[in-house]
Design a protein around this motif. Structure first.
Motif, PDB file in Angstrom:
ATOM      1  N   SER A 132      72.749  26.554 104.987  1.00 48.51           N
ATOM      2  CA  SER A 132      71.712  27.574 104.764  1.00 48.51           C
ATOM      3  C   SER A 132      72.072  28.906 105.401  1.00 48.51           C
ATOM      4  O   SER A 132      71.398  29.902 105.160  1.00 48.51           O
ATOM      5  CB  SER A 132      70.368  27.125 105.356  1.00 48.51           C
ATOM      6  OG  SER A 132      69.923  25.931 104.765  1.00 48.51           O
ATOM      7  N   GLY A 133      73.101  28.893 106.274  1.00 55.59           N
ATOM      8  CA  GLY A 133      73.323  30.119 107.064  1.00 55.59           C
ATOM      9  C   GLY A 133      74.776  30.518 107.196  1.00 55.59           C
ATOM     10  O   GLY A 133      75.518  30.523 106.233  1.00 55.59           O
ATOM     11  N   SER A 148      74.149  25.448  98.877  1.00 54.59           N
ATOM     12  CA  SER A 148      73.303  26.256  99.763  1.00 54.59           C
ATOM     13  C   SER A 148      71.930  26.435  99.125  1.00 54.59           C
ATOM     14  O   SER A 148      71.810  26.553  97.906  1.00 54.59           O
ATOM     15  CB  SER A 148      73.928  27.641  99.998  1.00 54.59           C
ATOM     16  OG  SER A 148      73.032  28.444 100.765  1.00 54.59           O
ATOM     17  N   ASN A 149      70.916  26.465  99.967  1.00 56.51           N
ATOM     18  CA  ASN A 149      69.566  26.759  99.440  1.00 56.51           C
ATOM     19  C   ASN A 149      69.285  28.262  99.551  1.00 56.51           C
ATOM     20  O   ASN A 149      68.198  28.709  99.192  1.00 56.51           O
ATOM     21  CB  ASN A 149      68.497  25.953 100.200  1.00 56.51           C
ATOM     22  CG  ASN A 149      68.380  26.412 101.637  1.00 56.51           C
ATOM     23  OD1 ASN A 149      69.390  26.521 102.325  1.00 56.51           O
ATOM     24  ND2 ASN A 149      67.185  26.730 102.090  1.00 56.51           N
ATOM     25  N   LYS A 150      70.280  29.009 100.065  1.00 62.69           N
ATOM     26  CA  LYS A 150      70.120  30.476 100.180  1.00 62.69           C
ATOM     27  C   LYS A 150      71.311  31.143  99.499  1.00 62.69           C
ATOM     28  O   LYS A 150      72.469  30.868  99.867  1.00 62.69           O
ATOM     29  CB  LYS A 150      70.095  30.881 101.660  1.00 62.69           C
ATOM     30  CG  LYS A 150      68.906  30.345 102.448  1.00 62.69           C
ATOM     31  CD  LYS A 150      67.976  31.489 102.762  1.00 62.69           C
ATOM     32  CE  LYS A 150      66.850  31.121 103.704  1.00 62.69           C
ATOM     33  NZ  LYS A 150      65.836  30.245 103.097  1.00 62.69           N
ATOM     34  N   ALA A 193      73.781  33.107 101.852  1.00 67.71           N
ATOM     35  CA  ALA A 193      74.342  32.424 103.040  1.00 67.71           C
ATOM     36  C   ALA A 193      75.828  32.757 103.177  1.00 67.71           C
ATOM     37  O   ALA A 193      76.607  32.575 102.223  1.00 67.71           O
ATOM     38  CB  ALA A 193      74.151  30.919 102.920  1.00 67.71           C
ATOM     39  N   CYS A 216      67.904  26.895  95.151  1.00 70.53           N
ATOM     40  CA  CYS A 216      66.783  27.428  95.953  1.00 70.53           C
ATOM     41  C   CYS A 216      65.487  26.706  95.576  1.00 70.53           C
ATOM     42  O   CYS A 216      65.155  26.621  94.386  1.00 70.53           O
ATOM     43  CB  CYS A 216      66.578  28.912  95.671  1.00 70.53           C
ATOM     44  SG  CYS A 216      68.012  29.905  96.052  1.00 70.53           S
ATOM     45  N   PHE A 254      71.608  22.933 107.359  1.00 73.91           N
ATOM     46  CA  PHE A 254      70.794  22.958 106.133  1.00 73.91           C
ATOM     47  C   PHE A 254      69.335  22.894 106.562  1.00 73.91           C
ATOM     48  O   PHE A 254      68.906  21.894 107.171  1.00 73.91           O
ATOM     49  CB  PHE A 254      71.161  21.753 105.253  1.00 73.91           C
ATOM     50  CG  PHE A 254      70.581  21.795 103.855  1.00 73.91           C
ATOM     51  CD1 PHE A 254      69.711  20.791 103.419  1.00 73.91           C
ATOM     52  CD2 PHE A 254      70.910  22.821 102.982  1.00 73.91           C
ATOM     53  CE1 PHE A 254      69.186  20.813 102.127  1.00 73.91           C
ATOM     54  CE2 PHE A 254      70.382  22.853 101.692  1.00 73.91           C
ATOM     55  CZ  PHE A 254      69.531  21.855 101.266  1.00 73.91           C
ATOM     56  N   LEU A 255      68.591  23.972 106.300  1.00 75.29           N
ATOM     57  CA  LEU A 255      67.253  24.091 106.900  1.00 75.29           C
ATOM     58  C   LEU A 255      66.136  23.622 105.970  1.00 75.29           C
ATOM     59  O   LEU A 255      65.016  24.088 106.067  1.00 75.29           O
ATOM     60  CB  LEU A 255      67.026  25.539 107.342  1.00 75.29           C
ATOM     61  CG  LEU A 255      67.965  25.994 108.468  1.00 75.29           C
ATOM     62  CD1 LEU A 255      67.674  27.439 108.851  1.00 75.29           C
ATOM     63  CD2 LEU A 255      67.844  25.082 109.676  1.00 75.29           C
ATOM     64  N   VAL A 256      66.485  22.719 105.059  1.00 75.89           N
ATOM     65  CA  VAL A 256      65.462  22.182 104.155  1.00 75.89           C
ATOM     66  C   VAL A 256      65.294  20.696 104.463  1.00 75.89           C
ATOM     67  O   VAL A 256      66.288  19.998 104.645  1.00 75.89           O
ATOM     68  CB  VAL A 256      65.905  22.353 102.688  1.00 75.89           C
ATOM     69  CG1 VAL A 256      64.955  21.623 101.748  1.00 75.89           C
ATOM     70  CG2 VAL A 256      66.026  23.822 102.331  1.00 75.89           C
TER      71      VAL A 256
END
Ligand code: GRF
Length: 198
Positions: A9-10, A37-39, A42, A59, A90-92
């Motif tokens: 995510s980052g 990635s969910n972003k 990133a 996303c 991974f922030l999900v």
């Protein structure tokens, strides 16, 4: 050859540690087949592209239901022929159906010595802020299998790091990354890729 999909995510410094460990032979018999990635912005995606690794952005807000999001994550991992899913910042929270599908084949890196400073809301700098607030003299990082809980799966590896006078959350985070995360995450992947962890 273990086929690894890394979810980010980052900044992707843990992803970079895996890329570098494969390149220098610290990780044997594994390769990263996809970075998800969910972003879309990133920096981890830049790192993947530089290393010639296939990337995919999924996303949550692009899907009209948790089920559709989960299906997209699962399809992406399966399409890449994934054997092991690595959550590297991974922030999900993974949908339960995804965890069920890949049960026993998902690992996560957490920036504390679980069971300290973990669980809901404990991610990124917050983990180090709480460690400093509590006044612990030792912290570190943990690699664990992911189960349906939050930071609750079986622990694989841990590495301790000293907390020093004058540490800020940022200084401590960097030390934990350099001295612990970037070492034990590649090590765990190598152990799994070579049948040394059940
Ligand atoms: C790391 O601190 C990791 O422990 C936590 O999220 C951060 C990810 O950093 N899960 P990066 O994206 O690998 O640089």
């Amino acid at each position: 050859m273990l086929r690894v999909t890394v979810m980010v995510s980052g900044g992707g410094t843990n992803l970079q540690a895996i890329i570098d460990a494969i390149a220098d032979g610290t990780i044997r018999n594994a390769r990263i087949v996809r970075v998800v990635s969910n972003k879309k912005d990133a920096y981890a995606l830049e790192r993947a592209a530089r290393a010639g690794i296939d990337t995919c952005v999924i996303c949550r807000k692009d899907y009209d239901s948790p089920g559709a999001f989960e299906k997209a994550l699962t399809a992406s991992a399966e399409e890449a022929g994934t054997d092991l899913v690595v959550l590297a910042g991974f922030l999900v929270v993974l949908p339960e159906a995804f965890v069920n599908r890949f049960e026993g084949r998902i690992i996560n890196i957490h920036p504390s010595l679980i069971p300290s400073f973990c669980g809901k809301g404990f991610y990124g700098l917050k983990v180090h802020e709480e460690a400093l607030k509590r006044g612990v003299k030792v912290t570190g990082a943990t690699v664990h299998f992911v189960d349906k809980g939050c930071d609750t799966g079986p622990i694989i590896l841990q590495k301790a790091v000293e907390v020093l006078d004058g540490d800020t959350p940022e200084i401590l985070q960097k030390r934990v990354m350099e001295q612990a995360e970037w070492k034990i995450l590649p090590k765990a992947i190598d152990l799994i890729a070579n049948g040394e962890i059940v």
